[in-house]
Motif scaffolding. Sequence first.
Motif, PDB file in Angstrom:
ATOM      1  N   TYR A  21      75.860 -56.487  19.523  1.00 38.58           N
ATOM      2  CA  TYR A  21      75.929 -57.935  19.665  1.00 38.58           C
ATOM      3  C   TYR A  21      76.585 -58.559  18.443  1.00 38.58           C
ATOM      4  O   TYR A  21      76.634 -57.975  17.367  1.00 38.58           O
ATOM      5  N   GLY A  22      77.088 -59.766  18.646  1.00 35.77           N
ATOM      6  CA  GLY A  22      77.819 -60.460  17.594  1.00 35.77           C
ATOM      7  C   GLY A  22      79.315 -60.199  17.736  1.00 35.77           C
ATOM      8  O   GLY A  22      79.735 -59.109  18.121  1.00 35.77           O
ATOM      9  N   ARG A  23      80.123 -61.202  17.435  1.00 36.75           N
ATOM     10  CA  ARG A  23      81.571 -61.088  17.658  1.00 36.75           C
ATOM     11  C   ARG A  23      82.184 -59.896  16.930  1.00 36.75           C
ATOM     12  O   ARG A  23      82.957 -59.138  17.509  1.00 36.75           O
ATOM     13  N   HIS A  24      81.874 -59.748  15.642  1.00 36.65           N
ATOM     14  CA  HIS A  24      82.550 -58.707  14.858  1.00 36.65           C
ATOM     15  C   HIS A  24      82.227 -57.318  15.393  1.00 36.65           C
ATOM     16  O   HIS A  24      83.125 -56.492  15.593  1.00 36.65           O
ATOM     17  N   ALA A  25      80.961 -57.029  15.608  1.00 33.84           N
ATOM     18  CA  ALA A  25      80.556 -55.705  16.089  1.00 33.84           C
ATOM     19  C   ALA A  25      81.130 -55.429  17.474  1.00 33.84           C
ATOM     20  O   ALA A  25      81.597 -54.321  17.759  1.00 33.84           O
ATOM     21  N   VAL A  26      81.093 -56.431  18.343  1.00 30.04           N
ATOM     22  CA  VAL A  26      81.579 -56.246  19.718  1.00 30.04           C
ATOM     23  C   VAL A  26      83.088 -56.061  19.738  1.00 30.04           C
ATOM     24  O   VAL A  26      83.618 -55.144  20.389  1.00 30.04           O
ATOM     25  N   PHE A  27      83.830 -56.890  19.011  1.00 29.38           N
ATOM     26  CA  PHE A  27      85.281 -56.767  19.020  1.00 29.38           C
ATOM     27  C   PHE A  27      85.741 -55.462  18.375  1.00 29.38           C
ATOM     28  O   PHE A  27      86.731 -54.868  18.803  1.00 29.38           O
ATOM     29  N   ALA A  28      85.032 -55.016  17.336  1.00 28.93           N
ATOM     30  CA  ALA A  28      85.375 -53.738  16.713  1.00 28.93           C
ATOM     31  C   ALA A  28      85.174 -52.595  17.701  1.00 28.93           C
ATOM     32  O   ALA A  28      85.980 -51.659  17.769  1.00 28.93           O
ATOM     33  N   ALA A  29      84.090 -52.651  18.472  1.00 30.22           N
ATOM     34  CA  ALA A  29      83.843 -51.612  19.472  1.00 30.22           C
ATOM     35  C   ALA A  29      84.900 -51.645  20.570  1.00 30.22           C
ATOM     36  O   ALA A  29      85.394 -50.601  21.016  1.00 30.22           O
ATOM     37  N   LEU A  30      85.267 -52.839  21.016  1.00 28.81           N
ATOM     38  CA  LEU A  30      86.279 -52.961  22.067  1.00 28.81           C
ATOM     39  C   LEU A  30      87.633 -52.429  21.611  1.00 28.81           C
ATOM     40  O   LEU A  30      88.432 -51.951  22.418  1.00 28.81           O
ATOM     41  N   ALA A  31      87.895 -52.488  20.304  1.00 24.64           N
ATOM     42  CA  ALA A  31      89.170 -52.015  19.761  1.00 24.64           C
ATOM     43  C   ALA A  31      89.161 -50.520  19.458  1.00 24.64           C
ATOM     44  O   ALA A  31      90.198 -49.963  19.086  1.00 24.64           O
ATOM     45  N   ASN A  32      88.017 -49.866  19.618  1.00 27.65           N
ATOM     46  CA  ASN A  32      87.891 -48.451  19.281  1.00 27.65           C
ATOM     47  C   ASN A  32      88.246 -47.597  20.504  1.00 27.65           C
ATOM     48  O   ASN A  32      87.525 -47.600  21.502  1.00 27.65           O
ATOM     49  N   PRO A  33      89.339 -46.839  20.453  1.00 27.62           N
ATOM     50  CA  PRO A  33      89.724 -46.029  21.622  1.00 27.62           C
ATOM     51  C   PRO A  33      88.735 -44.911  21.933  1.00 27.62           C
ATOM     52  O   PRO A  33      88.785 -44.337  23.024  1.00 27.62           O
ATOM     53  N   GLU A  34      87.842 -44.604  20.993  1.00 28.68           N
ATOM     54  CA  GLU A  34      86.845 -43.556  21.226  1.00 28.68           C
ATOM     55  C   GLU A  34      85.601 -44.071  21.944  1.00 28.68           C
ATOM     56  O   GLU A  34      84.732 -43.280  22.305  1.00 28.68           O
ATOM     57  N   ARG A  35      85.522 -45.361  22.156  1.00 25.28           N
ATOM     58  CA  ARG A  35      84.355 -45.964  22.787  1.00 25.28           C
ATOM     59  C   ARG A  35      84.480 -45.960  24.307  1.00 25.28           C
ATOM     60  O   ARG A  35      85.559 -46.179  24.863  1.00 25.28           O
ATOM     61  N   SER A  36      83.349 -45.748  24.968  1.00 27.60           N
ATOM     62  CA  SER A  36      83.229 -45.963  26.411  1.00 27.60           C
ATOM     63  C   SER A  36      82.314 -47.161  26.621  1.00 27.60           C
ATOM     64  O   SER A  36      81.230 -47.227  26.032  1.00 27.60           O
ATOM     65  N   PHE A  37      82.750 -48.094  27.470  1.00 31.59           N
ATOM     66  CA  PHE A  37      82.005 -49.336  27.679  1.00 31.59           C
ATOM     67  C   PHE A  37      81.319 -49.319  29.043  1.00 31.59           C
ATOM     68  O   PHE A  37      81.852 -48.790  30.011  1.00 31.59           O
ATOM     69  N   ARG A  38      80.156 -49.933  29.092  1.00 35.43           N
ATOM     70  CA  ARG A  38      79.442 -50.051  30.354  1.00 35.43           C
ATOM     71  C   ARG A  38      79.502 -51.473  30.894  1.00 35.43           C
ATOM     72  O   ARG A  38      79.838 -51.675  32.049  1.00 35.43           O
ATOM     73  N   LYS A  39      79.198 -52.435  30.048  1.00 33.47           N
ATOM     74  CA  LYS A  39      79.264 -53.820  30.524  1.00 33.47           C
ATOM     75  C   LYS A  39      79.328 -54.764  29.328  1.00 33.47           C
ATOM     76  O   LYS A  39      78.643 -54.556  28.322  1.00 33.47           O
ATOM     77  N   LEU A  40      80.160 -55.778  29.456  1.00 31.20           N
ATOM     78  CA  LEU A  40      80.251 -56.832  28.453  1.00 31.20           C
ATOM     79  C   LEU A  40      79.582 -58.073  29.012  1.00 31.20           C
ATOM     80  O   LEU A  40      79.975 -58.585  30.071  1.00 31.20           O
ATOM     81  N   HIS A  41      78.562 -58.552  28.316  1.00 33.27           N
ATOM     82  CA  HIS A  41      77.894 -59.802  28.666  1.00 33.27           C
ATOM     83  C   HIS A  41      78.456 -60.885  27.754  1.00 33.27           C
ATOM     84  O   HIS A  41      78.493 -60.728  26.534  1.00 33.27           O
ATOM     85  N   VAL A  42      78.878 -61.974  28.316  1.00 39.31           N
ATOM     86  CA  VAL A  42      79.509 -63.027  27.529  1.00 39.31           C
ATOM     87  C   VAL A  42      79.117 -64.393  28.093  1.00 39.31           C
ATOM     88  O   VAL A  42      78.931 -64.552  29.303  1.00 39.31           O
ATOM     89  N   THR A  43      78.951 -65.357  27.219  1.00 38.85           N
ATOM     90  CA  THR A  43      78.645 -66.711  27.683  1.00 38.85           C
ATOM     91  C   THR A  43      79.914 -67.366  28.203  1.00 38.85           C
ATOM     92  O   THR A  43      81.032 -67.021  27.814  1.00 38.85           O
TER      93      THR A  43
END
Length: 253
Positions: A21-43
Amino acid sequence: MGRRPHPRSQKSQKSPFPRLYGRHAVFAALANPERSFRKLHVTHEMAGKYEMPKGVTIQYGDDHDLGRLIPADAPHQGFVLEVDPLEPAWLGDILAEAENDGQNRPIIILDQVTDPHNVGAIMRSALAFGARALVTQDRHSPGETGALARAASGALETLPWCRVVNLARALGDIGDAGFWRIGLDGTAPTTLAEALGKTQPALVMGAEGEGMRALTIERCDQLARLPIAPAMESLNVSNAAAIALYAAATRVL
């Protein structure tokens, strides 16, 4: 009829996957090609301010909806990202890289430092001062959590993190690879600057209060202290780590 509790006072919904959670942590994860995402919750508000990533399942909600997904009062800033954990780095790869690239960069090793805020802050400093990797024992350190990721301020996605089964054995491998293993101990007669010299250092730090375990101390080549004033008995482990990493990065080789 009883009063309905405020959503932020309810316990967060459990998930088997880390929630960042938090912009910095979330955006860093989204930019990481090694990450697999399940769901992004956003307001809805944040979705209107930022371009939403492609290829990620998105769930829109309000502040209260996102607040129920994470610990009470955690600052989500409009973003919660559910992810798969990263694969741990392999220590053998880190040591092979150190042997081949000729760069005098430290490894930092934590012995039973369990607070995710401290570990995240140490990761942030380690990345800032050019450390090769963080090494922890898998049973006595926090896993990937939103609190750790937020404290790491993006470093979780970039700094190699080796989680080993046996820390003493890992320290043996690190020593065999040519690293000088310096254990930080406030009672040591030698200062860190004196111990560092021109070595390739592995900085070993224990939990606050308890310090390093006896077997960990046995695997160190030298114990050293930070030259803090007598009026202050000790520093928070993340602060001490930042100072030690700075000292290693700025010494004259």
